[in-house]
Design an enzyme around this catalytic site. Structure first.
Site, PDB file in Angstrom:
ATOM      1  N   SER A 161       0.803  -1.266  -0.032  1.00 40.10           N
ATOM      2  CA  SER A 161      -0.079  -0.104  -0.005  1.00 40.10           C
ATOM      3  C   SER A 161       0.936   1.470   0.037  1.00 40.10           C
ATOM      4  O   SER A 161       1.576   1.675  -0.987  1.00 40.10           O
ATOM      5  CB  SER A 161      -0.913  -0.027   1.228  1.00 40.10           C
ATOM      6  OG  SER A 161      -1.947   0.759   0.913  1.00 40.10           O
ATOM      7  N   ASP A 291      -9.562  -6.338  -4.127  1.00 40.11           N
ATOM      8  CA  ASP A 291      -8.933  -5.218  -3.673  1.00 40.11           C
ATOM      9  C   ASP A 291     -10.271  -3.869  -3.656  1.00 40.11           C
ATOM     10  O   ASP A 291     -10.173  -3.466  -5.130  1.00 40.11           O
ATOM     11  CB  ASP A 291      -7.627  -4.609  -3.826  1.00 40.11           C
ATOM     12  CG  ASP A 291      -6.740  -3.736  -3.340  1.00 40.11           C
ATOM     13  OD1 ASP A 291      -7.767  -2.764  -2.307  1.00 40.11           O
ATOM     14  OD2 ASP A 291      -5.774  -3.797  -3.332  1.00 40.11           O
ATOM     15  N   HIS A 319      -7.236  -5.898  -0.148  1.00 39.85           N
ATOM     16  CA  HIS A 319      -6.276  -4.986   0.200  1.00 39.85           C
ATOM     17  C   HIS A 319      -5.028  -5.630   1.197  1.00 39.85           C
ATOM     18  O   HIS A 319      -4.123  -5.497   0.717  1.00 39.85           O
ATOM     19  CB  HIS A 319      -6.666  -3.781   0.404  1.00 39.85           C
ATOM     20  CG  HIS A 319      -5.690  -2.562   0.426  1.00 39.85           C
ATOM     21  ND1 HIS A 319      -4.931  -2.308  -0.720  1.00 39.85           N
ATOM     22  CD2 HIS A 319      -5.106  -1.963   1.307  1.00 39.85           C
ATOM     23  CE1 HIS A 319      -4.070  -1.328  -0.750  1.00 39.85           C
ATOM     24  NE2 HIS A 319      -3.661  -0.974   0.518  1.00 39.85           N
TER      25      HIS A 319
END
Length: 351
Positions: A161, A291, A319
């Site tokens: 991320s 995601d 995610h």
């Protein structure tokens, strides 16, 4: 008669002592059970911290600090540099080094691992917004690498991320430090398809509601919604634990907002996209097909921009890949590292 009385008294005493032993043993067992129940209902935040401590200890991850010109980094590590490349792991927004424990569990014990708290997060120094931009974080991570001398030989960099954005830009800026890089659902791209999260951000941008950011919960209900957004797997989490998760985060929410606004600002929003063509080290991309935070279409963007990029899409995964599929993540990462090392050795032999 006296001997019979003596025998009866002795038996009675032995029975009494056995009762005492069971009472003591029962009390000894009851103490941690009662402590757990009390922590669960009264201090769930403390229980979460104990949980992380337990797993660090069990996995032999040692917590240390490193200073660079007055700036303090907090990190955990296991092992020492050896035949395999060292591995540095960068966590995502509002997380911390312990988020990697689930993956560490499945990585070989002979691999040197380092998990660092990103700038402003957990035990690493909290300064000003300049350090929370992607360029600022890349600069700080480079200082950390130099301070612990991790770049004495090329290491493998992993980021997820926000950490994936930082890892990708780091690879573009400091290729000589690395033997490879793994990006897991990285931020910082221009995604062909907008995710649920990005659509929500656009709505918040219109209303200018800085308190409604889905990744910065302040109540158990908001915490539950954030977990549903981030994870495809629907974990059944007791409300007390949700309360504990919120209690841990609330004191940091002002920082999270400052950091988040820096990350979505013009200078950082597409940092990885603007630098991906400069990545020359072997690149691996891992993404959850479901995601909702950062759309999986970003994987194709990286694959087209970086020659030789290896892409792995995980079905039934959101995610939080490293928490939903830790075993698979560890396997993919190690397979990639070993393959790159074998390729490098073969090249050296031919030359």
């Amino acid at each position: 008669m006296y001997s019979t009385f003596l025998k009866s008294a002795l038996i009675l005493r032995m029975d009494f002592e056995m009762v005492n032993i069971f009472v003591i043993a029962g009390g000894t067992l009851a103490i941690p059970i009662l402590a757990f129940i009390a922590s669960f209902y009264l201090w769930p935040a403390a229980l979460i911290q104990v949980y992380h401590w337990y797993w660090r200890r069990r996995l032999r991850m040692q917590v240390d600090y490193a200073e660079y010109e007055g700036y303090r980094f907090c990190y955990s590590h296991r092992g020492s540099p050896g035949a395999r490349p060292s591995v540095l792991m960068l966590h995502g927004f509002s997380a911390h080094k312990d988020m990697w424990l689930a993956v560490v569990k499945f990585l070989p014990k002979n691999v040197h691992l380092v998990c660092v708290d990103m700038p402003g997060h957990e035990g690493t120094s909290r300064t000003s917004a300049v350090d929370y931009s992607i360029e600022g974080q890349v600069r700080r991570i480079n200082q950390f690498v130099k301070r612990i001398r991790l770049n004495r030989k090329p290491f493998h960099l992993i980021g997820t991320s926000m950490g994936g954005n930082v890892a990708g830009v780091y690879a573009a800026r400091h290729p000589s430090d690395l033997c490879g890089v793994t990006l897991i659902c990285p931020a910082g791209l221009q995604y062909p398809t907008e995710s649920t999260f990005v659509q929500r951000l656009r709505e918040l941008e219109k209303t200018q509601d800085a308190d409604g950011i889905p990744l910065i919960p302040s109540t158990p209900d908001e915490m539950e919604q954030m977990l549903k957004l981030c994870s495809y797997v629907r974990f059944k989490i007791p409300r007390q634990i949700l309360q504990g998760l919120v209690e841990v985060r609330i004191p940091n929410n002002d920082f999270y907002r400052e950091c988040f606004m820096e990350l979505v600002g013009e200078k950082s929003r597409h940092s990885l996209h603007e630098n991906m063509h400069l990545i020359t080290v072997p690149l691996q991309v891992i993404w959850g097909e479901n995601d909702q935070v950062l759309d999986v279409s970003g994987a194709s963007v990286l694959a087209e921009a970086v020659p030789g990029c290896q892409v792995h899409l995980l079905d039934n995964c959101g995610h939080t890949v490293v928490m939903e599929r830790p075993r698979k993540s560890a396997q993919l990462i190690m397979d990639f590292i070993v393959a790159q090392q074998n390729a490098s050795n073969s090249t050296k032999k031919l030359s």
